[in-house]
Design an enzyme around this catalytic site. Structure first.
Site, short mmCIF file in Angstrom:
data_model
loop_
_atom_site.label_atom_id
_atom_site.label_comp_id
_atom_site.label_asym_id
_atom_site.label_seq_id
_atom_site.Cartn_x
_atom_site.Cartn_y
_atom_site.Cartn_z
CE LYS A 52 -3.87 -2.39 2.22
NZ LYS A 52 -4.71 -2.60 3.43
CD GLN A 96 -3.59 -4.38 6.42
OE1 GLN A 96 -3.78 -3.28 5.88
NE2 GLN A 96 -3.89 -5.51 5.83
CG ASP A 119 -9.60 -0.21 4.99
OD1 ASP A 119 -9.31 -0.59 3.85
OD2 ASP A 119 -8.85 -0.32 5.98
N1 GUN Z 1 -6.90 -7.03 6.08
C1 GUN Z 1 -7.18 -7.75 4.97
N2 GUN Z 1 -7.72 -6.95 4.02
C2 GUN Z 1 -7.78 -5.70 4.54
C3 GUN Z 1 -8.23 -4.46 4.04
O1 GUN Z 1 -8.72 -4.32 2.91
N3 GUN Z 1 -8.12 -3.40 4.90
C4 GUN Z 1 -7.61 -3.54 6.15
N4 GUN Z 1 -7.55 -2.45 6.92
N5 GUN Z 1 -7.18 -4.68 6.65
C5 GUN Z 1 -7.26 -5.76 5.84
#
Ligand code: GUN
Length: 298
Positions: A52, A96, A119
C-alpha cells in the site's frame, strides 16, 4: 482456455487516472495523505502495508506508517486512532486487520472518523452502503466491480454466488451486487462455511466470487463451464517448479478451472492489485471532498 481477467492491467490504468487527479489536487495545494496503522508483527500485514505504501508513492499520495507494539492496549490504540483522524492534513486512516486477539476490532473501527475511513469499514459507511448510497466502498469489493466492468461482464438479473460472508469482502459485495443500479441488479446467493452442498449452489452461478479464505476450496466440478470466476483468496503453497520454495494461490483450484470456465482471475495478479488501487482511489476521493465538516464525536 478461460479468458484471464488481468487485475494488474486494470489496476495500472486506474492508477494512471489517479495520478492525474492527485496532480490536480496538488496544483490546488492539497497533498492527499494516507495513514497506515499496523499493530504487532503479523507478517502478512507487513506485506500488504508495504504494498500500500509503495502504491501511494507511485501515484503521488503521501503515506505514513504508524506501527504499534503487539501488546498495545485497546484504549491506547483508540486514543491514537482518534488523534490521527483529527489531523487536518490526513485524508484517510487505515487500521490493518487482523488486530491482536486482546483488541476489539469493532471498537477500533468505530473510533475512525467515517469521513476518513477509506477502507469503508465503519458502521456508518457500511450502513450507507447497505442503503444504496455508499461513501467509501471497501477496496476489495470495489476492485471486483471494476474488474467486472472493465471486461464488460453483465450482472443484470444474473445468478451470482458469493462464497464468504466477511465484513471486508463477502457481505458488502453481496449488497452491492444486488443493489438496484448498474453495476448491480444481480440475483445474489451468499454462501459460507455452514452452507450445505456448496457445489450444488456454486454450479448455478454465472458469476462466482470466492472469498472464503480456504485454499483450493473450489474444484472444477463445482463450477459451470459458463462461469466467470473471481478468486479473492491469497495463500501460500509449495511451488512444484521450484523445490523448497513457495508460490501464491487462491481459494480456487486455478489449474483445474482455467481449462473449464469462461473467464477467471489469477492469483497473484487478479483481485490483489485492484484492492490496493481502489484504496488509493478512496483516498483521492477523500482528499477531493475537501476539508471535512464538524468532526465526528466518538
Ligand atoms: N486485512 C485484509 N484486508 C484488509 C483491508 O482491505 N483493509 C484492512 N484495513 N485490513 C485488511
Amino acid at each position: 482456455m478461460a479468458q484471464i481477467l488481468d487485475g494488474r492491467l486494470v489496476a495500472k490504468e486506474l492508477k494512471a487516472r489517479l495520478r492525474q487527479r492527485v496532480e490536480e489536487l496538488r496544483a490546488r495545494g492539497v497533498a492527499p495523505t494516507l495513514v497506515l496503522v499496523r499493530v504487532g508483527e503479523d507478517p502478512a500485514s507487513g506485506v500488504y502495508l508495504r504494498a500500500k505504501g509503495k502504491a501511494c508513492k507511485a501515484v503521488g499520495i503521501e503515506s505514513r506508517l504508524v506501527h504499534f507494539p503487539e501488546d498495545v492496549s485497546g484504549d491506547t490504540l483508540r486514543a491514537e486512532v482518534r488523534d490521527l483522524c483529527r489531523e487536518a492534513a490526513v485524508h484517510g486512516v487505515v487500521v490493518q486487520l487482523p488486530l491482536p486477539a486482546h483488541i476489539d476490532e469493532d471498537e477500533i473501527i468505530a473510533t475512525l472518523d467515517p469521513a476518513k475511513d477509506v477502507d469503508g469499514f465503519h458502521p456508518h459507511n457500511l450502513g450507507l452502503l447497505c442503503l444504496g448510497s455508499p461513501r467509501f466502498v471497501p477496496a476489495t469489493p470495489l476492485g471486483i466491480l471494476r474488474i467486472l466492468d472493465y471486461y464488460d461482464i453483465d450482472l443484470d438479473g444474473r445468478p451470482v454466488v458469493v462464497v464468504g460472508r466477511s465484513r471486508i469482502v463477502g457481505r458488502p459485495l453481496a449488497n452491492l451486487l444486488s443493489a438496484k443500479r448498474t453495476p448491480g441488479n444481480a440475483t445474489v446467493t451468499l454462501c459460507h462455511s455452514r452452507t450445505r452442498n456448496l457445489g450444488d449452489v456454486t454450479r448455478g452461478a454465472e458469476i462466482l466470487i470466492v472469498a472464503a479464505g480456504q485454499k483450493g476450496l473450489i474444484s472444477a466440478e463445482m463450477v459451470s463451464p459458463e462461469a466467470v470466476v473471481i478468486d479473492v483468496g491469497m495463500h501460500r503453497e509449495p511451488d512444484p517448479d521450484r523445490p523448497g520454495k513457495e508460490r501464491l494461490c487462491g481459494d480456487v483450484d486455478f489449474a483445474a478451472l482455467a481449462d473449464r470456465v469462461r473467464a477467471i482471475t489469477p492469483v497473484p495478479g487478479g483481485v490483489g492489485p485492484m484492492t490496493v488501487a481502489c484504496l488509493l482511489e478512496n483516498t483521492v476521493v477523500a482528499a477531493e471532498s475537501g476539508p471535512p465538516g464538524p468532526r465526528h464525536q466518538e
